[in-house]
Scaffold this active site. Structure first.
Site, PDB file in Angstrom:
ATOM      1  CG  ASP A  44      53.365  56.243 -31.995  1.00  0.00           C
ATOM      2  OD1 ASP A  44      52.359  56.619 -31.366  1.00  0.00           O
ATOM      3  OD2 ASP A  44      54.494  56.189 -31.494  1.00  0.00           O
ATOM      4  CG  HIS A  45      47.447  54.864 -30.460  1.00  0.00           C
ATOM      5  ND1 HIS A  45      48.345  54.090 -29.774  1.00  0.00           N
ATOM      6  CD2 HIS A  45      46.696  55.478 -29.523  1.00  0.00           C
ATOM      7  CE1 HIS A  45      48.140  54.248 -28.481  1.00  0.00           C
ATOM      8  NE2 HIS A  45      47.141  55.073 -28.286  1.00  0.00           N
ATOM      9  CG  HIS A  55      52.831  55.953 -27.504  1.00  0.00           C
ATOM     10  ND1 HIS A  55      52.572  55.621 -28.812  1.00  0.00           N
ATOM     11  CD2 HIS A  55      52.292  54.953 -26.761  1.00  0.00           C
ATOM     12  CE1 HIS A  55      51.887  54.484 -28.846  1.00  0.00           C
ATOM     13  NE2 HIS A  55      51.714  54.060 -27.619  1.00  0.00           N
TER      14      HIS A  55
HETATM   15  C1  BG6 Z   1      49.635  51.464 -26.049  1.00  0.00           C
HETATM   16  C2  BG6 Z   1      50.345  50.717 -24.934  1.00  0.00           C
HETATM   17  O1  BG6 Z   1      50.492  51.682 -27.127  1.00  0.00           O
HETATM   18  O2  BG6 Z   1      49.191  52.719 -25.555  1.00  0.00           O
HETATM   19  C3  BG6 Z   1      49.445  50.555 -23.717  1.00  0.00           C
HETATM   20  O3  BG6 Z   1      50.735  49.439 -25.409  1.00  0.00           O
HETATM   21  C4  BG6 Z   1      48.894  51.889 -23.285  1.00  0.00           C
HETATM   22  O4  BG6 Z   1      50.140  49.942 -22.645  1.00  0.00           O
HETATM   23  C5  BG6 Z   1      48.271  52.630 -24.481  1.00  0.00           C
HETATM   24  O5  BG6 Z   1      47.916  51.674 -22.284  1.00  0.00           O
HETATM   25  C6  BG6 Z   1      47.885  54.035 -24.085  1.00  0.00           C
HETATM   26  O6  BG6 Z   1      47.178  54.630 -25.128  1.00  0.00           O
HETATM   27  P1  BG6 Z   1      46.197  55.867 -24.863  1.00  0.00           P
HETATM   28  O7  BG6 Z   1      45.748  56.258 -26.221  1.00  0.00           O
HETATM   29  O8  BG6 Z   1      45.109  55.354 -23.975  1.00  0.00           O
HETATM   30  O9  BG6 Z   1      47.021  56.896 -24.164  1.00  0.00           O
END
Ligand code: BG6
Length: 512
Positions: free
Chosen positions: A201-202, A264
């Protein structure tokens, strides 16, 4: 008004294990290597790590996908991705050729048994060259391929090695609902042990998200207040200013809850609400997160209307979700959701956690706002008798990374009027350097065998357990679909959800 912070001398060294390169050689196998994530995130992260000498001395990256591509064409493709998206550009700190020489490509059929024999041969050759048999598999394919790939890796004997480690990283979405997440966990466990599995989960790789742990557990001043006695409510906002873009086909099946909230936003909630872990390791940390998820009050589908709002962006003469490429013109998929959740434990009893996320909102911001209670008796003129309480801790995850603490002061001059001011810490002014990308940190952790910032199987299933009844309620039409103007803060109904509690949404970071 703002009061700033500045860095104080720190006795500890900034050199920790995460600033040190793993020493054992490794082969990184990327499934889905011709895809978008490899271009935008994985190759740039690997290149930046290599440029900073944070990869082992000897390593190889093997891209695997269906498209027939030569090694040269693959390298050229990645160069474009790295040039466009990496923090450290080709030839900036490392000659591109040095990195490119580590890259090779293998075209396979994901569901073709013979392809995995080819993969096994290629891995054997690479391992012999590197002098070690450590392999990291990274699944960045469409999710329906996860199970077949894992099964084939197992059948080809690639999930274990006598002389090295084998690990597997699995991208989100991990499942589509509780049942499919359970099935996927079971299928992966048939082949890999839990210790080998890294569900990514980045958001957990973002600096500011990790800093939640430091803010809460390396400071004595916040923790005594971090409970139902002093906290009025917690708001978690994950707002995006972009629409669904070219991902309409995927998004229409997923929607905002599966795309952003189950993973997230709930990760942010668990880190905000959990008890102090006894140690900074994967078991202790994840045990505490799991306890929060277990304590999240379960809802019934019929209660979905009372505790959630779902909405879609729609404009008369502008972007409209139902007109996006790949989206069903009658789609009921939510591009915005707001939820009111409760953590039923000793610490948080009665404190609402409001969570919202959406596409095409006013601004991109991810933030956690801890609203503290008002003083029990106010002897000053009620200048701030507005609905906003004077004390809040605003944790700005992105893009203006920082922390703001608001409190009341006396407005200079006659009388005793009060004014809310803000005490600010900002990464940019205090630390200067650009923050590392989440994928850099997470890839490094997988190589070091540290799963602290990855979701465990029970964590994933519990988070689905939280959102499943809400999604079911929505499918049964128990919460009407609302609409919002692109560029707004979301639908009126989301404001009403909070107004019923006498509260308002605070876009804390945007206001400073
Ligand atoms: C991803 C989603 O996990 O996270 C995307 O699939 C979203 O829809 C993205 O745009 C948002 O990531 P960040 O790091 O730009 O907030």
């Amino acid at each position: 008004m703002s009061v700033s912070t500045h860095l104080l001398p720190n006795a500890t060294s900034r050199q920790d294990k995460n600033h040190t390169a793993p020493s054992r050689p490794v082969v990184i196998v990327i499934f889905g290597a011709s895809g978008d994530l490899t271009q935008r995130k994985l190759a740039p992260a690997l290149h930046t790590l290599a440029s900073q000498r944070l990869l082992p001395e000897r390593y190889a990256v093997l891209g695997v996908a269906r498209s027939p591509l030569s090694d040269e064409a693959f390298r050229a493709q990645l160069r474009e991705g790295v040039a466009a998206n990496a923090r450290v550009k080709p030839d900036e700190r490392l000659p591109w050729e040095t990195f490119a020489n580590k890259l090779s490509y293998l075209s396979i059929g994901y569901e073709d048994r013979d392809s995995y024999q080819l993969l096994a041969q290629r891995l054997a050759a690479l391992s012999a060259e590197l002098g070690s048999d450590n392999v990291l598999f990274y699944l960045s394919t469409p999710p329906q391929l996860y199970q077949p790939i894992v099964a084939h890796l197992g059948a080809a004997g690639l999930a274990a090695s006598e002389s090295g480690w084998r690990r597997i990283v699995i991208e989100k979405p991990f499942g589509h609902d509780l049942a499919s997440a359970r099935a996927l966990n079971a299928a992966v466990h048939e082949v890999f042990d839990e210790e080998q599995i890294y569900r990514i989960d980045h958001y957990l790789g973002k600096e500011t998200v990790q800093n939640l742990l430091v803010l809460r557990f390396a400071n004595a001043i916040f923790e005594p207040l971090w409970n139902r006695n002093y906290v009025n409510s917690v708001q978690i906002t994950v707002a995006e200013s972009v629409g669904v873009g070219k991902r309409g086909g995927y998004y229409d099946q997923a929607g905002v809850v599966r795309d952003m909230i189950q993973n997230h936003a709930l990760q942010l909630l668990t880190l905000s609400a959990m008890e102090p872990p006894v140690a900074l390791n994967a078991t202790a940390l994840r045990n505490e997160k799991v306890k929060v998820l277990e304590a999240l009050r379960s809802t019934e589908p019929r209660e979905a209307g009372a505790c959630s709002v779902r909405a879609q962006y729609r404009a008369k003469n502008g972007p409209t979700y139902r007109r996006e490429e790949g989206v069903d013109p009658r789609s009921e998929t939510a591009t915005y959701a707001a939820l009111k959740l409760f953590v039923d434990n000793w610490r948080w009893q009665g404190v609402p956690f409001y969570v919202r996320s959406g596409k095409l909102l006013k601004t991109k911001t991810t933030e956690i706002v801890v609203r503290f209670k008002r003083v029990p008796h106010l002897m000053f003129a009620k200048d701030y008798a507005s609905i906003r309480p004077p004390n809040s801790l605003n944790i700005c995850i992105q893009p203006d990374e920082g922390i703001h603490l608001t409190f009341n002061t006396k407005l200079p001059g006659a009388g005793m009027r009060t004014q809310t001011v803000d005490m600010t810490f900002q990464y940019e002014s205090d630390f200067g350097d650009e923050l590392p990308e989440a994928y850099e940190r997470l890839l490094l952790d997988t190589l070091q065998g540290d799963a602290s910032l990855f979701a465990r199987s029970d964590e994933i299933e519990l988070s689905w357990q939280v959102v499943d009844p809400i999604l079911q309620g929505w499918e049964q039409g128990l919460a009407p679909l609302a609409f919002y103007e692109p560029g707004s803060w979301g639908p009126r109904e989301a404001d009403e959800l909070l107004a019923r509690d006498g509260a308002v949404w605070m876009s804390g970071c945007a206001q400073f």
